[in-house]
Design an enzyme around this catalytic site. Structure first.
Site, PDB file in Angstrom:
ATOM      1  N   ARG A  42      -2.825  -3.106  12.902  1.00  0.00           N
ATOM      2  CA  ARG A  42      -3.252  -1.961  12.063  1.00  0.00           C
ATOM      3  C   ARG A  42      -4.754  -1.805  12.235  1.00  0.00           C
ATOM      4  O   ARG A  42      -5.517  -2.743  11.989  1.00  0.00           O
ATOM      5  CB  ARG A  42      -2.918  -2.210  10.590  1.00  0.00           C
ATOM      6  CG  ARG A  42      -3.647  -1.245   9.656  1.00  0.00           C
ATOM      7  CD  ARG A  42      -3.237  -1.348   8.214  1.00  0.00           C
ATOM      8  NE  ARG A  42      -1.919  -0.773   7.993  1.00  0.00           N
ATOM      9  CZ  ARG A  42      -1.463  -0.358   6.811  1.00  0.00           C
ATOM     10  NH1 ARG A  42      -2.230  -0.442   5.739  1.00  0.00           N
ATOM     11  NH2 ARG A  42      -0.252   0.147   6.687  1.00  0.00           N
ATOM     12  N   HIS A  74       1.600   6.652  11.992  1.00  0.00           N
ATOM     13  CA  HIS A  74       2.173   5.581  11.171  1.00  0.00           C
ATOM     14  C   HIS A  74       3.693   5.555  11.409  1.00  0.00           C
ATOM     15  O   HIS A  74       4.484   5.874  10.517  1.00  0.00           O
ATOM     16  CB  HIS A  74       1.839   5.836   9.701  1.00  0.00           C
ATOM     17  CG  HIS A  74       2.012   4.640   8.814  1.00  0.00           C
ATOM     18  ND1 HIS A  74       2.367   3.378   9.283  1.00  0.00           N
ATOM     19  CD2 HIS A  74       1.886   4.499   7.455  1.00  0.00           C
ATOM     20  CE1 HIS A  74       2.437   2.536   8.269  1.00  0.00           C
ATOM     21  NE2 HIS A  74       2.160   3.182   7.163  1.00  0.00           N
ATOM     22  N   GLN A 122       6.335   3.607   9.081  1.00  0.00           N
ATOM     23  CA  GLN A 122       6.555   4.250   7.789  1.00  0.00           C
ATOM     24  C   GLN A 122       7.674   5.295   7.888  1.00  0.00           C
ATOM     25  O   GLN A 122       8.575   5.342   7.048  1.00  0.00           O
ATOM     26  CB  GLN A 122       5.250   4.934   7.339  1.00  0.00           C
ATOM     27  CG  GLN A 122       5.385   5.703   6.051  1.00  0.00           C
ATOM     28  CD  GLN A 122       5.624   4.804   4.857  1.00  0.00           C
ATOM     29  OE1 GLN A 122       4.872   3.878   4.636  1.00  0.00           O
ATOM     30  NE2 GLN A 122       6.669   5.062   4.097  1.00  0.00           N
ATOM     31  N   ASP A 172       1.302  12.292   0.510  1.00  0.00           N
ATOM     32  CA  ASP A 172       0.498  11.106   0.819  1.00  0.00           C
ATOM     33  C   ASP A 172      -0.901  11.365   0.233  1.00  0.00           C
ATOM     34  O   ASP A 172      -1.214  12.494  -0.182  1.00  0.00           O
ATOM     35  CB  ASP A 172       0.454  10.906   2.347  1.00  0.00           C
ATOM     36  CG  ASP A 172      -0.289   9.637   2.754  1.00  0.00           C
ATOM     37  OD1 ASP A 172      -0.509   8.759   1.900  1.00  0.00           O
ATOM     38  OD2 ASP A 172      -0.655   9.526   3.948  1.00  0.00           O
ATOM     39  N   CYS A 183       4.515   7.621   0.650  1.00  0.00           N
ATOM     40  CA  CYS A 183       4.497   6.353   1.407  1.00  0.00           C
ATOM     41  C   CYS A 183       3.785   5.238   0.649  1.00  0.00           C
ATOM     42  O   CYS A 183       3.967   4.074   0.967  1.00  0.00           O
ATOM     43  CB  CYS A 183       3.878   6.578   2.774  1.00  0.00           C
ATOM     44  SG  CYS A 183       2.191   7.197   2.685  1.00  0.00           S
ATOM     45  N   ARG A 214      10.926  -0.348   3.802  1.00  0.00           N
ATOM     46  CA  ARG A 214       9.999  -0.808   4.839  1.00  0.00           C
ATOM     47  C   ARG A 214      10.482  -2.158   5.380  1.00  0.00           C
ATOM     48  O   ARG A 214      10.448  -2.406   6.578  1.00  0.00           O
ATOM     49  CB  ARG A 214       8.565  -0.957   4.278  1.00  0.00           C
ATOM     50  CG  ARG A 214       7.899   0.319   3.794  1.00  0.00           C
ATOM     51  CD  ARG A 214       7.647   1.323   4.902  1.00  0.00           C
ATOM     52  NE  ARG A 214       6.920   0.782   6.034  1.00  0.00           N
ATOM     53  CZ  ARG A 214       5.584   0.633   6.117  1.00  0.00           C
ATOM     54  NH1 ARG A 214       4.823   1.041   5.115  1.00  0.00           N
ATOM     55  NH2 ARG A 214       5.005   0.141   7.192  1.00  0.00           N
TER      56      ARG A 214
HETATM   57  N1   CP Z   1       2.711   2.672   3.152  1.00  0.00           N
HETATM   58  C1   CP Z   1       1.957   1.685   3.663  1.00  0.00           C
HETATM   59  O1   CP Z   1       1.824   1.532   4.884  1.00  0.00           O
HETATM   60  O2   CP Z   1       1.408   0.885   2.724  1.00  0.00           O
HETATM   61  P1   CP Z   1       0.301  -0.238   2.983  1.00  0.00           P
HETATM   62  O3   CP Z   1      -0.950   0.462   3.389  1.00  0.00           O
HETATM   63  O4   CP Z   1       0.185  -0.967   1.688  1.00  0.00           O
HETATM   64  O5   CP Z   1       0.798  -1.124   4.096  1.00  0.00           O
HETATM   65  N1  NVA Z   2      -2.568   8.181   5.157  1.00  0.00           N
HETATM   66  C1  NVA Z   2      -2.702   6.907   4.504  1.00  0.00           C
HETATM   67  C2  NVA Z   2      -1.452   6.121   4.628  1.00  0.00           C
HETATM   68  C3  NVA Z   2      -1.476   4.775   3.957  1.00  0.00           C
HETATM   69  C4  NVA Z   2      -0.215   4.020   4.140  1.00  0.00           C
HETATM   70  C5  NVA Z   2      -3.880   6.156   5.084  1.00  0.00           C
HETATM   71  O1  NVA Z   2      -4.023   6.140   6.309  1.00  0.00           O
HETATM   72  O2  NVA Z   2      -4.665   5.607   4.330  1.00  0.00           O
END
Ligand code: CP
Ligand code: NVA
Length: 307
Positions: A100, A127, A130, A222, A262, A290
């Site tokens: 990530r 993502h 997700q 989101d 999400c 998830r």
């Molecule tokens: N939805 C999601 O990816 O959550 P986190 O950022 O907590 O992993």
């Molecule tokens: N769009 C958000 C998703 C988090 C899971 C971010 O990137 O922060």
């Protein structure tokens, strides 16, 4: 080496197989024997996480693997050594890597030299993990994904970009409603149109959230400011407020419409507290899924790469 970096790298059949597999894991959580038995999965995270980190760690452990968490302080991406060198070294120690980070190109560069499968645990652009869990959640609650009107409201971010790929690939009925200046990048929209299900898909942009949400079966949102964007865009609230999912907006949707997010959520911003905790919300089922989806991704990726 096959990686899980973007949904556009997969066929509709492969995604549907992953969904079947995830449902199976949900029914029978401890599949034996697993290809991950005795293997190590590194979790390389330069951004915070709750769901992605925990679901991958728990999922991998349920499949018999060890996990190793590497936060931003340990690896110091690009500061102590290059992205490629980190990848080359980790590939010698571990059997899979969930990565990530901010710049999507870093994941692409990392995977290019990796000799073990790399999974995109979120980048600024995409993502994919997700959306797999989201598709599973819709399938469970609506019985089908096709011909279900899915409406995304809010920011044109990584989650929406992955939804654009998924909806083109799987020929879905998908509407996205963002302020004009916050639409997905044109290269994502163009690339998505080359995917196998794009011709049969019904994907539209509607700037007006109240029009977009008419007859919706799924209303999805989101955060308005994603990780890594904080500080740059403090005046977004006024622009995004009309896109908030609240009780009055939800009344325009199908009476059986379900609400998804999400997470993490900013209660009172993109989603109203009453809606988030209300009877139409399937947000926590979505979060649970998830785990089942990650296990499907891990098992399939190890299977494909064994061949
Ligand atoms: N939805 C999601 O990816 O959550 P986190 O950022 O907590 O992993
Ligand atoms: N769009 C958000 C998703 C988090 C899971 C971010 O990137 O922060």
């Amino acid at each position: 080496m096959k990686h899980f970096i973007s949904l556009k790298d997969f066929t509709a059949k492969e995604i549907n197989d992953l969904l079947e597999f995830a449902s199976e894991f949900k029914r029978f959580p401890l599949k034996n024997p697993s290809l991950l038995e005795g293997r190590t999965l590194a979790m390389l995270f330069t951004k915070p996480s709750n769901r992605t980190r925990v679901s991958f760690e728990v999922g991998a452990k349920e499949l018999g693997a060890h996990t190793l968490f590497l936060g931003p302080q340990e690896v110091q991406m690009g500061k102590r050594e290059t992205v490629e060198d980190i990848s080359r070294v980790l590939s010698r120690y571990v059997h899979g890597i969930v990565f990530r980070t901010f710049d999507h190109e870093d994941i692409v560069r990392f995977a290019k030299v990796s000799s073990v499968p790399v999974i995109n645990g979120l980048s600024d652009l995409l993502h994919p993990c997700q959306i797999l869990a989201d598709l599973l959640t819709i399938k469970e609650h609506k019985g089908k994904i096709k011909d279900t009107k899915i409406v995304y409201l809010g920011d044109g971010n990584n989650v929406l970009n992955s939804w654009i790929y998924a909806s083109n690939l799987l020929s879905l009925d998908f509407v996205y409603s963002t302020p004009k200046a916050y639409q997905p990048p044109s290269f994502i929209l163009e690339e998505a149109q080359t995917l196998e299900g794009a011709k049969e898909a019904n994907i539209r942009y509607e700037e007006d959230p109240l029009k977009a949400v008419l007859d919706a079966d799924i209303v999805y949102t989101d955060v308005w400011i994603s990780m890594g964007e904080k500080g740059k865009n403090e005046s977004r609230e006024d622009i995004f407020l009309p896109y908030q999912i609240n009780e009055s907006l939800l009344k325009k949707a199908n009476p059986q419409a379900l609400v998804m997010h999400c997470l993490p959520a900013n209660r009172g911003m993109e989603v109203d507290e009453f809606v988030l905790d209300g009877p139409q919300s399937i947000i926590f089922d979505q979060a649970e899924n998830r785990l089942h989806a990650q296990k499907a991704i891990l098992q399939k990726l190890f299977e494909i790469n064994k061949k």
